[in-house]
Write an enzyme that holds these catalytic residues in place. Structure first.
Site, PDB file in Angstrom:
ATOM      1  N   CYS A 157       0.848  -1.195   0.000  1.00  9.97           N
ATOM      2  CA  CYS A 157       0.000   0.000   0.000  1.00  9.97           C
ATOM      3  C   CYS A 157       0.892   1.257   0.000  1.00  9.97           C
ATOM      4  O   CYS A 157       1.764   1.369  -0.843  1.00  9.97           O
ATOM      5  CB  CYS A 157      -0.965  -0.050   1.190  1.00  9.97           C
ATOM      6  SG  CYS A 157      -2.320   1.147   1.116  1.00  9.97           S
ATOM      7  N   ASP A 184      -7.850  -3.611  -7.852  1.00 12.48           N
ATOM      8  CA  ASP A 184      -7.514  -2.580  -6.869  1.00 12.48           C
ATOM      9  C   ASP A 184      -8.087  -1.233  -7.328  1.00 12.48           C
ATOM     10  O   ASP A 184      -7.632  -0.683  -8.332  1.00 12.48           O
ATOM     11  CB  ASP A 184      -5.997  -2.483  -6.729  1.00 12.48           C
ATOM     12  CG  ASP A 184      -5.548  -1.514  -5.646  1.00 12.48           C
ATOM     13  OD1 ASP A 184      -6.382  -0.722  -5.157  1.00 12.48           O
ATOM     14  OD2 ASP A 184      -4.359  -1.544  -5.286  1.00 12.48           O
ATOM     15  N   HIS A 186      -7.112  -4.744  -3.537  1.00 11.52           N
ATOM     16  CA  HIS A 186      -6.172  -3.994  -2.722  1.00 11.52           C
ATOM     17  C   HIS A 186      -6.044  -4.692  -1.368  1.00 11.52           C
ATOM     18  O   HIS A 186      -7.015  -5.184  -0.815  1.00 11.52           O
ATOM     19  CB  HIS A 186      -6.675  -2.557  -2.527  1.00 11.52           C
ATOM     20  CG  HIS A 186      -5.681  -1.675  -1.839  1.00 11.52           C
ATOM     21  ND1 HIS A 186      -4.555  -1.203  -2.472  1.00 11.52           N
ATOM     22  CD2 HIS A 186      -5.643  -1.181  -0.571  1.00 11.52           C
ATOM     23  CE1 HIS A 186      -3.865  -0.453  -1.630  1.00 11.52           C
ATOM     24  NE2 HIS A 186      -4.502  -0.440  -0.478  1.00 11.52           N
TER      25      HIS A 186
END
Length: 245
Positions: free
Chosen positions: A125, A183, A214
Site C-alpha cells: 500500500c 484494486d 487492494h
C-alpha cells in the site's frame, strides 16, 4: 529459519523513529530488507509479514512510518477512524522526511554486527510507494513494491520535480512491481501510466498483475488471498536472494 525480534529507537532529523527488528536467531551476517507498512503502521498482519521474510534469512526493519505525527508505539485500527488518521498522516508528512528516515535506517544497519551491508526495500500500500521511494537511494539494491498507492497521483507532499515517479530514473536497483487488477486505488489506466514511466526512464523492473484486490496480502479481512500472498512472498524472497549479494 528460527528468528528473534527486538525494538530499537533510531534517531532521525525529524525525531525518534521506533523500529521493529526481525532477524535470524543464528549467528552471522545477513542481508537486510526495510519493510514499509500500510498507513496503520505495524499492525499484527505487518508483524507477521516481517517475520515471514526474516525467517527466510533476512534482517527486516519495520519503521513507524509516521513517527513524527504519533506517539511512539501507535498502531491504528483497521476501521474508519484509523483509515482517516492514517490518510491524514500520509498527506501531511513530506516525502523528504521519508528519505531521511531511510538514510537513518541504513546508518543503523551499517553500525550493526548482523547485517552484511546489502539492503533492499519492500512494502504494501503506501509502504509499496515508500519501498519504491527508498530505492531512490543508491544503497537500495532491490525493491518489492506491492500495490503501491499514490505513485501515479503525485499527491504526497513534495515539489513536482521531487514526486517519486518523477524521479524514477534515479533508481539504480531492481524494482518488482506487484498489483491487484481489482484494486480501485490504482486502476488500469493509472497502472499503465506507471508502467510507461518506468519504461521511458529505462528502469530495471519486472511487472506482475494478479486477479486480486487492494490489500490482498493482509491476512485479516475479506480481501485476503492466501495463494496470492504466498506467491508474492516467494517472489520477494527470490528477488532479494538474487540481488542482495
Amino acid at each position: 529459519m528460527i528468528i528473534k525480534n527486538e525494538t530499537v529507537d533510531i534517531p532521525t532529523p525529524t525525531g525518534t523513529m521506533r523500529t521493529y527488528v526481525y532477524r535470524p536467531a543464528a549467528e552471522g551476517q545477513f542481508p537486510a530488507v526495510i519493510f514499509y507498512s500500510e498507513i496503520f503502521q505495524q499492525t499484527a498482519p505487518i508483524a507477521r509479514s516481517a517475520a515471514i521474510m526474516a525467517g527466510h534469512g533476512f534482517v527486516v526493519l519495520v519503521p513507524e512510518v509516521f513517527h513524527e505525527l504519533n506517539p511512539i508505539g501507535t498502531v491504528l485500527a483497521y476501521d474508519d477512524a484509523g483509515k482517516d488518521k492514517g490518510n491524514q498522516d500520509k498527506f501531511t508528512k513530506p516525502l523528504t522526511d521519508h528519505d531521511s528516515d531511510t538514510a537513518a535506517m541504513l546508518s543503523f544497519l551499517d553500525d550493526s554486527d548482523y547485517c552484511n551491508g546489502h539492503v533492499g526495500s519492500m512494502g504494501v500500500c503506501i509502504g509499496g510507494h515508500l519501498a519504491f521511494r527508498a530505492a531512490l537511494n543508491p544503497r537500495i539494491q532491490a525493491a518489492a513494491c506491492l500495490y503501491a498507492t499514490d505513485l501515479h497521483s503525485n499527491t504526497l507532499p513534495a515539489t513536482e520535480s521531487d514526486q517519486t515517479l518523477a524521479r524514477c530514473a534515479d533508481v539504480k536497483g531492481e524494482l518488482m512491481m506487484i498489483w491487484g487488477r481489482q484494486d480501485p486505488h490504482v486502476p488500469d489506466t493509472n497502472r499503465a501510466d506507471i508502467n510507461q514511466a518506468l519504461r521511458t526512464a529505462g528502469c530495471n523492473f519486472t511487472w506482475h498483475e494478479f486477479n486480486g484486490q487492494h490489500a490482498f496480502m493482509r491476512d485479516e479481512g475479506e480481501r485476503y488471498d492466501a495463494e496470492l500472498a504466498l506467491n508474492a512472498y516467494r517472489m520477494s524472497v527470490d528477488l532479494f536472494r538474487r540481488t542482495l549479494n
